[in-house]
Design a protein around this motif. Structure first.
Motif, PDB file in Angstrom:
ATOM      1  N   GLY A 100     -21.317  18.967  -1.944  1.00 49.70           N
ATOM      2  CA  GLY A 100     -19.923  19.372  -2.119  1.00 49.70           C
ATOM      3  C   GLY A 100     -19.131  19.230  -0.836  1.00 49.70           C
ATOM      4  N   ALA A 101     -19.749  19.622   0.282  1.00 48.78           N
ATOM      5  CA  ALA A 101     -19.089  19.502   1.576  1.00 48.78           C
ATOM      6  C   ALA A 101     -18.795  18.044   1.892  1.00 48.78           C
ATOM      7  CB  ALA A 101     -19.974  20.110   2.664  1.00 48.78           C
ATOM      8  N   SER A 102     -19.777  17.177   1.633  1.00 50.44           N
ATOM      9  CA  SER A 102     -19.588  15.745   1.889  1.00 50.44           C
ATOM     10  C   SER A 102     -18.450  15.192   1.055  1.00 50.44           C
ATOM     11  CB  SER A 102     -20.884  14.979   1.576  1.00 50.44           C
ATOM     12  OG  SER A 102     -21.948  15.442   2.371  1.00 50.44           O
ATOM     13  N   TYR A 103     -18.404  15.601  -0.214  1.00 50.01           N
ATOM     14  CA  TYR A 103     -17.352  15.118  -1.108  1.00 50.01           C
ATOM     15  C   TYR A 103     -15.981  15.591  -0.653  1.00 50.01           C
ATOM     16  CZ  TYR A 103     -14.529  14.504  -5.293  1.00 50.01           C
ATOM     17  OH  TYR A 103     -13.516  14.161  -6.171  1.00 50.01           O
ATOM     18  N   LEU A 104     -15.866  16.869  -0.286  1.00 48.23           N
ATOM     19  CA  LEU A 104     -14.583  17.412   0.153  1.00 48.23           C
ATOM     20  C   LEU A 104     -14.097  16.733   1.434  1.00 48.23           C
ATOM     21  CD1 LEU A 104     -14.789  21.280  -0.438  1.00 48.23           C
ATOM     22  CD2 LEU A 104     -13.145  19.691  -1.436  1.00 48.23           C
ATOM     23  N   ILE A 105     -14.998  16.565   2.389  1.00 50.12           N
ATOM     24  CA  ILE A 105     -14.609  15.936   3.647  1.00 50.12           C
ATOM     25  C   ILE A 105     -14.212  14.482   3.419  1.00 50.12           C
ATOM     26  CG2 ILE A 105     -15.449  15.200   5.921  1.00 50.12           C
ATOM     27  CD1 ILE A 105     -17.180  17.757   5.921  1.00 50.12           C
ATOM     28  N   TYR A 106     -14.999  13.768   2.615  1.00 51.02           N
ATOM     29  CA  TYR A 106     -14.667  12.366   2.300  1.00 51.02           C
ATOM     30  C   TYR A 106     -13.328  12.285   1.576  1.00 51.02           C
ATOM     31  CZ  TYR A 106     -14.720   7.898  -0.141  1.00 51.02           C
ATOM     32  OH  TYR A 106     -14.369   6.663  -0.640  1.00 51.02           O
ATOM     33  N   SER A 107     -13.131  13.166   0.591  1.00 55.98           N
ATOM     34  CA  SER A 107     -11.877  13.179  -0.165  1.00 55.98           C
ATOM     35  C   SER A 107     -10.696  13.494   0.737  1.00 55.98           C
ATOM     36  CB  SER A 107     -11.967  14.207  -1.298  1.00 55.98           C
ATOM     37  OG  SER A 107     -10.754  14.280  -2.014  1.00 55.98           O
ATOM     38  N   GLY A 108     -10.886  14.446   1.649  1.00 50.12           N
ATOM     39  CA  GLY A 108      -9.812  14.795   2.581  1.00 50.12           C
ATOM     40  C   GLY A 108      -9.439  13.637   3.482  1.00 50.12           C
ATOM     41  N   ILE A 109     -10.458  12.930   3.984  1.00 45.78           N
ATOM     42  CA  ILE A 109     -10.193  11.764   4.843  1.00 45.78           C
ATOM     43  C   ILE A 109      -9.461  10.683   4.068  1.00 45.78           C
ATOM     44  CG2 ILE A 109     -11.290   9.874   6.119  1.00 45.78           C
ATOM     45  CD1 ILE A 109     -13.493  11.886   6.911  1.00 45.78           C
ATOM     46  N   GLU A 110      -9.856  10.475   2.812  1.00 46.40           N
ATOM     47  CA  GLU A 110      -9.193   9.468   1.984  1.00 46.40           C
ATOM     48  C   GLU A 110      -7.723   9.819   1.766  1.00 46.40           C
ATOM     49  OE1 GLU A 110     -10.438   6.425   0.606  1.00 46.40           O
ATOM     50  OE2 GLU A 110     -11.784   6.926   2.265  1.00 46.40           O
ATOM     51  N   LEU A 111      -7.427  11.103   1.602  1.00 44.00           N
ATOM     52  CA  LEU A 111      -6.031  11.524   1.421  1.00 44.00           C
ATOM     53  C   LEU A 111      -5.224  11.242   2.685  1.00 44.00           C
ATOM     54  CD1 LEU A 111      -6.253  14.925  -0.510  1.00 44.00           C
ATOM     55  CD2 LEU A 111      -5.724  12.664  -1.403  1.00 44.00           C
ATOM     56  N   LEU A 112      -5.838  11.435   3.842  1.00 46.19           N
ATOM     57  CA  LEU A 112      -5.143  11.178   5.098  1.00 46.19           C
ATOM     58  C   LEU A 112      -4.860   9.692   5.297  1.00 46.19           C
ATOM     59  CD1 LEU A 112      -7.057  13.581   7.539  1.00 46.19           C
ATOM     60  CD2 LEU A 112      -4.816  13.929   6.476  1.00 46.19           C
ATOM     61  N   LYS A 113      -5.622   8.821   4.613  1.00 47.82           N
ATOM     62  CA  LYS A 113      -5.468   7.376   4.771  1.00 47.82           C
ATOM     63  C   LYS A 113      -4.456   6.781   3.799  1.00 47.82           C
ATOM     64  CE  LYS A 113      -9.431   5.233   4.942  1.00 47.82           C
ATOM     65  NZ  LYS A 113     -10.846   4.933   4.637  1.00 47.82           N
ATOM     66  N   ILE A 114      -3.988   7.578   2.825  1.00 45.82           N
ATOM     67  CA  ILE A 114      -3.058   7.065   1.815  1.00 45.82           C
ATOM     68  C   ILE A 114      -1.724   6.709   2.453  1.00 45.82           C
ATOM     69  CG2 ILE A 114      -1.682   7.710  -0.220  1.00 45.82           C
ATOM     70  CD1 ILE A 114      -4.091   9.333  -1.142  1.00 45.82           C
ATOM     71  N   LYS A 115      -1.201   5.558   2.102  1.00 47.73           N
ATOM     72  CA  LYS A 115       0.079   5.091   2.620  1.00 47.73           C
ATOM     73  C   LYS A 115       1.118   5.042   1.510  1.00 47.73           C
ATOM     74  CE  LYS A 115      -2.123   2.192   6.134  1.00 47.73           C
ATOM     75  NZ  LYS A 115      -2.266   0.805   6.662  1.00 47.73           N
ATOM     76  N   LYS A 116       2.366   5.089   1.912  1.00 51.72           N
ATOM     77  CA  LYS A 116       3.451   4.981   0.940  1.00 51.72           C
ATOM     78  C   LYS A 116       3.396   3.621   0.257  1.00 51.72           C
ATOM     79  CE  LYS A 116       7.537   6.444   1.801  1.00 51.72           C
ATOM     80  NZ  LYS A 116       8.878   6.673   2.404  1.00 51.72           N
ATOM     81  N   ASP A 117       3.878   3.608  -0.983  1.00 56.33           N
ATOM     82  CA  ASP A 117       3.943   2.402  -1.801  1.00 56.33           C
ATOM     83  C   ASP A 117       2.559   1.864  -2.170  1.00 56.33           C
ATOM     84  OD1 ASP A 117       6.777   2.373  -1.563  1.00 56.33           O
ATOM     85  OD2 ASP A 117       6.573   1.411   0.382  1.00 56.33           O
ATOM     86  N   SER A 118       1.515   2.713  -2.007  1.00 55.82           N
ATOM     87  CA  SER A 118       0.169   2.267  -2.359  1.00 55.82           C
ATOM     88  C   SER A 118      -0.255   2.776  -3.728  1.00 55.82           C
ATOM     89  CB  SER A 118      -0.843   2.755  -1.309  1.00 55.82           C
ATOM     90  OG  SER A 118      -0.912   4.170  -1.301  1.00 55.82           O
ATOM     91  N   PHE A 119       0.654   3.432  -4.414  1.00 53.76           N
ATOM     92  CA  PHE A 119       0.330   4.076  -5.683  1.00 53.76           C
ATOM     93  C   PHE A 119       0.749   3.165  -6.823  1.00 53.76           C
ATOM     94  CE2 PHE A 119       0.876   7.595  -8.815  1.00 53.76           C
ATOM     95  CZ  PHE A 119      -0.427   8.027  -8.778  1.00 53.76           C
ATOM     96  N   GLU A 120      -0.216   2.494  -7.459  1.00 57.78           N
ATOM     97  CA  GLU A 120       0.092   1.548  -8.510  1.00 57.78           C
ATOM     98  C   GLU A 120      -0.101   2.169  -9.879  1.00 57.78           C
ATOM     99  OE1 GLU A 120      -2.291  -1.858  -7.900  1.00 57.78           O
ATOM    100  OE2 GLU A 120      -1.386  -2.361  -5.960  1.00 57.78           O
ATOM    101  N   LEU A 121       0.740   1.747 -10.813  1.00 60.81           N
ATOM    102  CA  LEU A 121       0.684   2.255 -12.175  1.00 60.81           C
ATOM    103  C   LEU A 121       0.442   1.094 -13.126  1.00 60.81           C
ATOM    104  CD1 LEU A 121       3.821   4.574 -11.984  1.00 60.81           C
ATOM    105  CD2 LEU A 121       1.443   5.252 -11.725  1.00 60.81           C
ATOM    106  N   ASN A 122      -0.793   0.912 -13.558  1.00 64.34           N
ATOM    107  CA  ASN A 122      -1.120  -0.174 -14.479  1.00 64.34           C
ATOM    108  C   ASN A 122      -1.869   0.396 -15.670  1.00 64.34           C
ATOM    109  OD1 ASN A 122      -0.134  -2.339 -12.795  1.00 64.34           O
ATOM    110  ND2 ASN A 122      -1.893  -1.950 -11.464  1.00 64.34           N
ATOM    111  N   VAL A 123      -1.154   0.759 -16.705  1.00 64.85           N
ATOM    112  CA  VAL A 123      -1.763   1.337 -17.889  1.00 64.85           C
ATOM    113  C   VAL A 123      -1.134   0.717 -19.122  1.00 64.85           C
ATOM    114  CG1 VAL A 123      -2.373   3.527 -16.826  1.00 64.85           C
ATOM    115  CG2 VAL A 123      -0.117   3.244 -17.802  1.00 64.85           C
ATOM    116  N   GLU A 124      -1.869   0.725 -20.226  1.00 59.42           N
ATOM    117  CA  GLU A 124      -1.378   0.159 -21.460  1.00 59.42           C
ATOM    118  C   GLU A 124      -0.874   1.258 -22.383  1.00 59.42           C
ATOM    119  OE1 GLU A 124      -4.583  -1.998 -23.089  1.00 59.42           O
ATOM    120  OE2 GLU A 124      -4.670  -3.474 -21.459  1.00 59.42           O
TER     121      GLU A 124
END
Length: 208
Positions: free
Chosen positions: A80-104
């Motif tokens: 759980g700790a590994s997942y939380l830390i990894y998830s937190g780091i991934e959130l810090l790496k998110i950049k604007k305009d990187s959120f794509e919406l491709n659904v049917e």
């Protein structure tokens, strides 16, 4: 040992972090809102209330047979700790305009259920993060467990509904600096909670 209010606060934070973090379910929620209006987005937002019930019940069943096995809970806490830390780091790496919406196009609630059943995050969360917390809460009071789960889902679903309403009013919000500031703050908080999970694991293993 966390008291009852702290379990509620912890569940609320984790629900807020899960609800506002970019991912497949949030993408579908926003996409449905942009295309078909807020009510379709809300249908997707509430889908975890359907999909997560079997997962939570499975965790509770397993934990009921593992109450005396602190070693197992300690190991799970490290995952759980590994997942939380990894998830937190991934959130810090998110950049604007990187959120794509491709659904049917299809039924919004059905779409949300399908997406969430196929999303590994709920499974990882409940067996590596939610599980150890439930284990600790059951050793406090049953009401602590209930409040943790209530806090988690109120903020998980509530945050997605809130984003749905904001997106409908201001469609530029999802790429605004305010949204990404919130995401980064939640990322830092997740890393901090990950460190506390390491402490929980060490305690369960009687290392500290």
């Amino acid at each position: 040992m966390l008291d009852i209010i702290e379990f509620l606060a912890l569940g609320s934070f984790l629900g807020l972090a899960a609800g506002t973090s970019p991912g497949p379910l949030l993408a579908v929620t926003i996409s449905e809102t942009l295309q078909y209006g807020k009510w379709e987005g809300i249908k997707v937002a509430v889908s975890p209330l359907i999909t997560d019930l079997p997962i939570v019940l499975s965790v509770l069943y397993v934990l009921s047979h593992l109450k005396s096995y602190d070693f197992i809970i300690g190991i799970i806490a490290f995952f759980g700790a590994s997942y939380l830390i990894y998830s937190g780091i991934e959130l810090l790496k998110i950049k604007k305009d990187s959120f794509e919406l491709n659904v049917e196009k299809q039924d919004a609630l059905k779409k949300g259920v399908i997406v969430n059943f196929g999303n590994p995050h709920p499974y990882v969360f409940w067996f590596s993060i939610g599980g150890p917390i439930i284990y600790k809460s059951l050793n406090t009071q049953v009401s602590a467990t209930i409040l943790f789960i209530l806090g988690f889902y109120i903020f998980l679903v509530g945050s997605k509904v809130a984003i749905t309403l904001i997106v409908e009013k201001s469609k530029s919000f999802i790429n605004s600096k305010h949204y990404f500031s919130i995401i980064r703050a939640l990322g830092i908080a997740q890393i901090i909670f990950g460190l506390t999970f390491i402490k929980m694991g060490l305690s369960s293993l009687n290392i500290i």
